[in-house]
Design a protein around this motif. Structure first.
Motif: not given
Length: 185
Positions: A22-25, A59-62
């Motif tokens: 996820h781009t934001t993470g 980090s941040g997976i979708k």
């Protein structure tokens, strides 16, 4: 401040999204560190360390797109901002971070962007084209891909149930998708 963060961190990475990040993470911590560091008046060296520290928090997976459990998406922006501010607080006290955390061999762009990294994009059109121009403000608190559907549902609802279409609120002047029944600021 926001322009600097987006231009530096989001522009050179493309593949991360299709890989499930996820781009934001991913770019949020570094972008937040740039923004917070500028606001705090950091010199270049301290800012560089803050960004290095923040990149370690990317980090941040979708997985939230694959069924139940989507509430976690809402934490990505908050955690990114938290990581950027914490990185600045640490750097401000002398804590160091990797100086090639964005463009180094194991830096943010290469780890998340793979073979698609385009570091030249960061400053190729500097002063003429800005990555922040691709950012838009959501009218609805939902995935941007369904905004046109939500807008259509709202219009149909107004046609078929005028009494239920009475909504109060205001839309900011920068909204790309104005709602006809809400006044603009």
């Amino acid at each position: 401040v926001a322009v600097t963060g987006v231009q530096t961190c989001a522009l050179p990475i493309y593949a991360h999204n299709s890989l499930g990040f996820h781009t934001t993470g991913v770019v949020g911590p570094a972008a937040a560190a740039v923004a917070a560091g500028i606001v705090l008046g950091f010199d270049a060296g301290t800012l560089h360390n803050a960004v290095g520290i923040a990149c370690s928090s990317a980090s941040g997976i979708k997985a939230f797109t694959q069924g139940p459990g989507g509430m976690v998406k809402r934490t990505h922006a908050g955690r990114a901002a938290e990581s950027g501010v914490l990185a600045c607080l640490l750097a401000g006290k002398g804590f160091t971070g990797p100086l090639q955390a964005i463009d180094g061999a194991f830096g943010l762009t290469h780890v998340f962007g793979g073979n698609t990294v385009n570091l030249a994009a960061i400053d190729a059109d500097l002063g003429r084209a800005w990555a922040i121009g691709a950012v838009w403000i959501k009218v609805y608190p939902a995935c941007g891909l369904i905004h046109s559907t939500l807008h259509a549902i709202e219009r149909l609802r107004a046609l078929t149930c005028p009494q239920s279409a009475q909504t109060s609120g205001r839309i900011g002047p920068r909204s790309r998708y104005p709602l006809p029944h809400l006044p603009r600021d």
